[in-house]
Motif scaffolding. Structure first.
Motif: not given
Length: 244
Positions: A146-150, A194-198, A236-239
């Motif tokens: 059951d796909p989950y997005n942020v 990058d989108y999901n990280l933000k 960009n995990i480090e940012y």
């Protein structure tokens, strides 16, 4: 004005100044973090199958002992698999490392479990009862089929806070298979990451809670010393993250 925020530090014991710490239960890690996790985005990275989800689950169990609630969004493993890992670890703890009685998670889910002796089953039942107590504030959300997005994760967290009146620690396992938004379905993996990280960073800041994000390393760095390059092509995990 910025000066008004600076002025807060002149007021002794002002709760608005300080962040709540969530101890992980690992003394050296908590010492390094200044007392435990704080609100923010924390990335736990390693090569595949090294035990990232298992470590996060153990942190969650330790936090429950401090009456901290945890939500684990499992995009790969089933809740039953996580339960088997927890019970396996407890059989080892409960028998003080007796390898004749302690069971691996694979053994617990193997059809040969039907041949366990009465003593082995007693060990497993005691371990299961202990894990049930340790996991009373842990919620596992299976996201594989059951796909989950942020955004969906954010809605679940918001509903949880409203229902229970507490801010949970959130675990997302893991970054590479987190569903993208519709607008990025055909985008490159790095852009999606990058989108999901933000968005996860916004989630942690908006609700002022810790989010533990699990991430795999890229294959080119499996045999290399761990650096930020190990996360190359993972956004960009480090940012974006507060700790890595």
């Amino acid at each position: 004005r910025f000066s008004s925020f600076i002025g807060m530090y002149g007021i002794r014991n002002n709760p608005a100044v300080y962040k709540t710490h969530y101890p992980t239960g690992f003394a050296k890690l908590d010492e390094t973090l200044g007392g435990g996790l704080t609100s923010g985005l924390h990335c736990l990275g390693a090569i595949s199958s090294l035990g990232k989800s298992t470590l996060a689950l153990q942190m969650a169990e330790n936090m429950v002992s401090e009456n901290i609630h945890c939500i684990i969004f499992s995009l790969e493993m089933k809740a039953m698999d996580l339960a088997a890992k927890a019970v396996s670890r407890q059989t080892y703890i409960g028998t003080q490392g007796d390898l004749n009685l302690a069971k691996t998670s694979d053994t617990l889910r193997n059809e040969m479990a039907a041949l366990f002796s009465d003593e082995e089953w007693e060990t497993i039942e005691r371990a299961s009862a202990a894990v049930e107590q340790k996991s009373q504030y842990i919620s596992v959300v299976e996201c594989g089929s059951d796909p989950y997005n942020v955004d969906r994760i954010g809605k679940y967290v918001q509903d949880y806070i409203q229902a229970f009146g507490v801010k949970p620690v959130v675990v997302v396992a893991y970054l590479q298979i987190l569903d993208p938004p519709r607008t990025l379905k055909s985008a490159p993996d790095k852009q999606i990451a990058d989108y999901n990280l933000k968005r996860l960073k916004v989630l942690s800041d908006y609700f002022s809670l810790p989010v533990i994000l699990i991430s795999s390393f890229n294959r080119e760095n499996y045999d290399a010393e761990v650096t930020f390059k190990s996360f190359k092509d993972s956004g960009n995990i480090e940012y974006s993250c507060d700790t890595v």
